[in-house]
Design a protein around this motif. Structure first.
Motif, PDB file in Angstrom:
ATOM      1  N   ILE A 125       0.853  -1.184   0.000  1.00  0.00           N
ATOM      2  CA  ILE A 125       0.000   0.000   0.000  1.00  0.00           C
ATOM      3  C   ILE A 125       0.890   1.236   0.000  1.00  0.00           C
ATOM      4  O   ILE A 125       1.745   1.399   0.876  1.00  0.00           O
ATOM      5  CB  ILE A 125      -0.926   0.004   1.231  1.00  0.00           C
ATOM      6  CG1 ILE A 125      -1.806  -1.261   1.207  1.00  0.00           C
ATOM      7  CG2 ILE A 125      -1.783   1.269   1.263  1.00  0.00           C
ATOM      8  CD1 ILE A 125      -2.556  -1.511   2.489  1.00  0.00           C
ATOM      9  N   GLU A 126       0.688   2.109  -1.003  1.00  0.00           N
ATOM     10  CA  GLU A 126       1.488   3.317  -1.148  1.00  0.00           C
ATOM     11  C   GLU A 126       0.574   4.533  -1.195  1.00  0.00           C
ATOM     12  O   GLU A 126      -0.535   4.472  -1.744  1.00  0.00           O
ATOM     13  CB  GLU A 126       2.320   3.253  -2.438  1.00  0.00           C
ATOM     14  CG  GLU A 126       3.250   2.055  -2.524  1.00  0.00           C
ATOM     15  CD  GLU A 126       3.935   1.949  -3.880  1.00  0.00           C
ATOM     16  OE1 GLU A 126       3.607   2.780  -4.777  1.00  0.00           O
ATOM     17  OE2 GLU A 126       4.787   1.060  -4.057  1.00  0.00           O
ATOM     18  N   LEU A 127       1.043   5.637  -0.645  1.00  0.00           N
ATOM     19  CA  LEU A 127       0.313   6.896  -0.713  1.00  0.00           C
ATOM     20  C   LEU A 127       0.709   7.614  -1.996  1.00  0.00           C
ATOM     21  O   LEU A 127       1.879   7.913  -2.220  1.00  0.00           O
ATOM     22  CB  LEU A 127       0.643   7.766   0.505  1.00  0.00           C
ATOM     23  CG  LEU A 127      -0.049   9.129   0.568  1.00  0.00           C
ATOM     24  CD1 LEU A 127      -1.559   8.969   0.696  1.00  0.00           C
ATOM     25  CD2 LEU A 127       0.513   9.948   1.733  1.00  0.00           C
ATOM     26  N   MET A 128      -0.289   7.891  -2.858  1.00  0.00           N
ATOM     27  CA  MET A 128      -0.023   8.580  -4.115  1.00  0.00           C
ATOM     28  C   MET A 128      -0.054  10.094  -3.947  1.00  0.00           C
ATOM     29  O   MET A 128       0.664  10.817  -4.635  1.00  0.00           O
ATOM     30  CB  MET A 128      -1.039   8.154  -5.173  1.00  0.00           C
ATOM     31  CG  MET A 128      -0.974   6.695  -5.563  1.00  0.00           C
ATOM     32  SD  MET A 128      -2.267   6.240  -6.776  1.00  0.00           S
ATOM     33  CE  MET A 128      -1.760   7.220  -8.195  1.00  0.00           C
ATOM     34  N   GLY A 129      -0.930  10.600  -3.067  1.00  0.00           N
ATOM     35  CA  GLY A 129      -1.001  12.028  -2.852  1.00  0.00           C
ATOM     36  C   GLY A 129      -2.410  12.480  -2.555  1.00  0.00           C
ATOM     37  O   GLY A 129      -3.342  11.677  -2.437  1.00  0.00           O
ATOM     38  N   LEU A 130      -2.576  13.797  -2.445  1.00  0.00           N
ATOM     39  CA  LEU A 130      -3.861  14.387  -2.096  1.00  0.00           C
ATOM     40  C   LEU A 130      -4.474  15.175  -3.239  1.00  0.00           C
ATOM     41  O   LEU A 130      -5.609  15.643  -3.114  1.00  0.00           O
ATOM     42  CB  LEU A 130      -3.693  15.317  -0.889  1.00  0.00           C
ATOM     43  CG  LEU A 130      -2.945  14.756   0.328  1.00  0.00           C
ATOM     44  CD1 LEU A 130      -2.910  15.796   1.441  1.00  0.00           C
ATOM     45  CD2 LEU A 130      -3.584  13.467   0.804  1.00  0.00           C
ATOM     46  N   ASP A 131      -3.779  15.318  -4.355  1.00  0.00           N
ATOM     47  CA  ASP A 131      -4.275  16.138  -5.458  1.00  0.00           C
ATOM     48  C   ASP A 131      -5.613  15.627  -5.960  1.00  0.00           C
ATOM     49  O   ASP A 131      -5.766  14.431  -6.273  1.00  0.00           O
ATOM     50  CB  ASP A 131      -3.268  16.145  -6.618  1.00  0.00           C
ATOM     51  CG  ASP A 131      -1.989  16.895  -6.269  1.00  0.00           C
ATOM     52  OD1 ASP A 131      -2.010  17.605  -5.256  1.00  0.00           O
ATOM     53  OD2 ASP A 131      -0.997  16.757  -7.006  1.00  0.00           O
ATOM     54  N   GLY A 132      -6.574  16.530  -6.049  1.00  0.00           N
ATOM     55  CA  GLY A 132      -7.884  16.187  -6.576  1.00  0.00           C
ATOM     56  C   GLY A 132      -8.761  15.437  -5.609  1.00  0.00           C
ATOM     57  O   GLY A 132      -9.865  15.014  -5.978  1.00  0.00           O
ATOM     58  N   CYS A 133      -8.315  15.249  -4.378  1.00  0.00           N
ATOM     59  CA  CYS A 133      -9.104  14.505  -3.391  1.00  0.00           C
ATOM     60  C   CYS A 133      -9.902  15.463  -2.506  1.00  0.00           C
ATOM     61  O   CYS A 133      -9.444  16.561  -2.191  1.00  0.00           O
ATOM     62  CB  CYS A 133      -8.188  13.661  -2.511  1.00  0.00           C
ATOM     63  SG  CYS A 133      -7.272  12.391  -3.381  1.00  0.00           S
ATOM     64  N   PRO A 134     -11.086  15.071  -2.090  1.00  0.00           N
ATOM     65  CA  PRO A 134     -11.851  15.884  -1.138  1.00  0.00           C
ATOM     66  C   PRO A 134     -11.094  15.994   0.189  1.00  0.00           C
ATOM     67  O   PRO A 134     -10.178  15.218   0.471  1.00  0.00           O
ATOM     68  CB  PRO A 134     -13.166  15.105  -0.974  1.00  0.00           C
ATOM     69  CG  PRO A 134     -13.209  14.165  -2.128  1.00  0.00           C
ATOM     70  CD  PRO A 134     -11.800  13.846  -2.476  1.00  0.00           C
ATOM     71  N   ASP A 135     -11.490  16.944   1.017  1.00  0.00           N
ATOM     72  CA  ASP A 135     -10.868  17.118   2.321  1.00  0.00           C
ATOM     73  C   ASP A 135     -10.945  15.811   3.120  1.00  0.00           C
ATOM     74  O   ASP A 135     -11.982  15.142   3.160  1.00  0.00           O
ATOM     75  CB  ASP A 135     -11.571  18.226   3.101  1.00  0.00           C
ATOM     76  CG  ASP A 135     -11.308  19.606   2.520  1.00  0.00           C
ATOM     77  OD1 ASP A 135     -10.355  19.726   1.730  1.00  0.00           O
ATOM     78  OD2 ASP A 135     -12.058  20.538   2.850  1.00  0.00           O
ATOM     79  N   GLY A 136      -9.846  15.467   3.751  1.00  0.00           N
ATOM     80  CA  GLY A 136      -9.808  14.273   4.585  1.00  0.00           C
ATOM     81  C   GLY A 136      -9.554  12.989   3.826  1.00  0.00           C
ATOM     82  O   GLY A 136      -9.495  11.914   4.430  1.00  0.00           O
ATOM     83  N   MET A 137      -9.397  13.074   2.493  1.00  0.00           N
ATOM     84  CA  MET A 137      -9.208  11.874   1.675  1.00  0.00           C
ATOM     85  C   MET A 137      -7.842  11.901   0.990  1.00  0.00           C
ATOM     86  O   MET A 137      -7.241  12.957   0.799  1.00  0.00           O
ATOM     87  CB  MET A 137     -10.301  11.776   0.607  1.00  0.00           C
ATOM     88  CG  MET A 137     -11.690  11.605   1.185  1.00  0.00           C
ATOM     89  SD  MET A 137     -11.852  10.012   2.027  1.00  0.00           S
ATOM     90  CE  MET A 137     -13.380  10.291   2.945  1.00  0.00           C
TER      91      MET A 137
END
Length: 311
Positions: free
Chosen positions: A221-233
């Motif tokens: 499991i890798e974190l791709m980022g927060l771009d384009g994600c709603p708050d908290g996601m």
């Protein structure tokens, strides 16, 4: 009575019909004298009058194609063949784009809410049935499956002679599968990480759970980022080494990161709840890659879909 008919015939006695292969049922040893006695108990969810009608109309046949009746003698060890029916199946308003097609492979970009293969309440509105009908390929078979709720890259074999070679790639874990998911922020969880656990079916439910014992599932499991994600996601890349049922959904939930719109992990709704097309599971089979056993080259197929929450 010897089970002389336990071996399946070389070919089904009923041909493919509108992309749907005939189903079969085996007759075990038992006290039944006639098929009319046996079949209602074997299919308790089908009204007895429907079974009687199908027998009367000759729609259930034996391995040689001979129509059977309600008073036909029960013969343990034989097979019966029939076309399964789903009378109230909903039509799915989604396309099934073809990403690639050649003499051996068909690769599609499956939408959410479409089952990979027939089963349960889903028969005609499945990827396999649609493709067999659309491409006139009655021998088309799946090389792997995606959950009905999961969208993305799905591969089928068009040449029966090639199926074994491609299937062996999956068995040898020589196929790299990459998924993408939207889920809550990781909080204090250190990523990337690899989740290994033992997944077991929960009796009477269409879910799995992590249980004590030797691991039979593994996901990076890798974190791709927060771009384009709603708050908290956040957006995650999921790389499964194994292919257990609901593996990605169960692993993410166990980490406290349930995938957005997952009604089963953690369980929030019945498995038979009506589909809400506005809220698809935010899980996408982004890509699949492998070395082709016939061409000797690396091949990669990638979904054109994107995960986004409805506004």
């Amino acid at each position: 009575m010897p089970d002389t008919g336990s071996r399946l015939p070389a070919a089904p006695p009923l041909p493919m019909r509108d992309g749907i292969a005939a189903s079969r049922v085996y007759l075990p040893r038992g006290p039944w004298k006639t098929l009319g006695e046996f079949l209602p108990g074997r299919f308790p969810h089908v009204p007895a009058e429907i079974i009687a009608r199908r027998l009367a109309q000759g729609e259930i046949v034996d391995g040689t194609g001979v129509a059977q009746r309600a008073d036909s003698a029960y013969r343990a060890g034989m097979w019966l063949w029939y076309y399964r029916e789903v009378p109230d199946e909903s039509v799915l308003p989604f396309d099934l784009p073809i990403l690639h097609q050649d003499a051996r492979l068909v690769v599609v970009d499956k939408p959410h809410f479409m089952a990979s293969t027939p089963g349960g309440r889903h028969l005609r509105e499945t990827a396999l049935t649609r493709l067999r009908r659309l491409l006139a390929l009655p021998d088309l078979t799946p090389l792997h499956r995606l959950d009905r709720e999961t969208a993305g890259v799905l591969m089928f074999c068009a040449d029966p002679a090639a199926r074994g070679a491609y299937q062996s790639l999956f068995q040898a874990r020589a196929v790299v599968k990459e998924y993408e998911a939207l889920a809550p922020l990781p909080g204090g969880l250190a990523l990337p990480l690899t989740r290994r656990s033992r997944l077991e079916d929960v009796r009477g439910c269409f879910v799995v759970r992590e249980a004590p014992g030797a691991p039979n599932s593994e996901t990076r499991i890798e974190l791709m980022g927060l771009d384009g994600c709603p708050d908290g996601m956040a957006r995650y890349r999921l790389l499964p080494l194994t292919g257990r049922k609901h593996q990605l959904r169960a692993h993410m939930s166990a980490l406290g990161l349930p995938i957005v719109n997952d009604g089963l992990y953690p369980r929030r709704q019945a498995a038979t709840a009506p589909d809400d097309f506005r809220q698809p599971l935010q899980l996408l089979a982004r890509a699949i890659a492998f070395r082709d056993p016939f061409l000797g080259i690396m091949r990669r197929f990638e979904s054109t879909r994107s995960l986004r929450l409805s506004q």
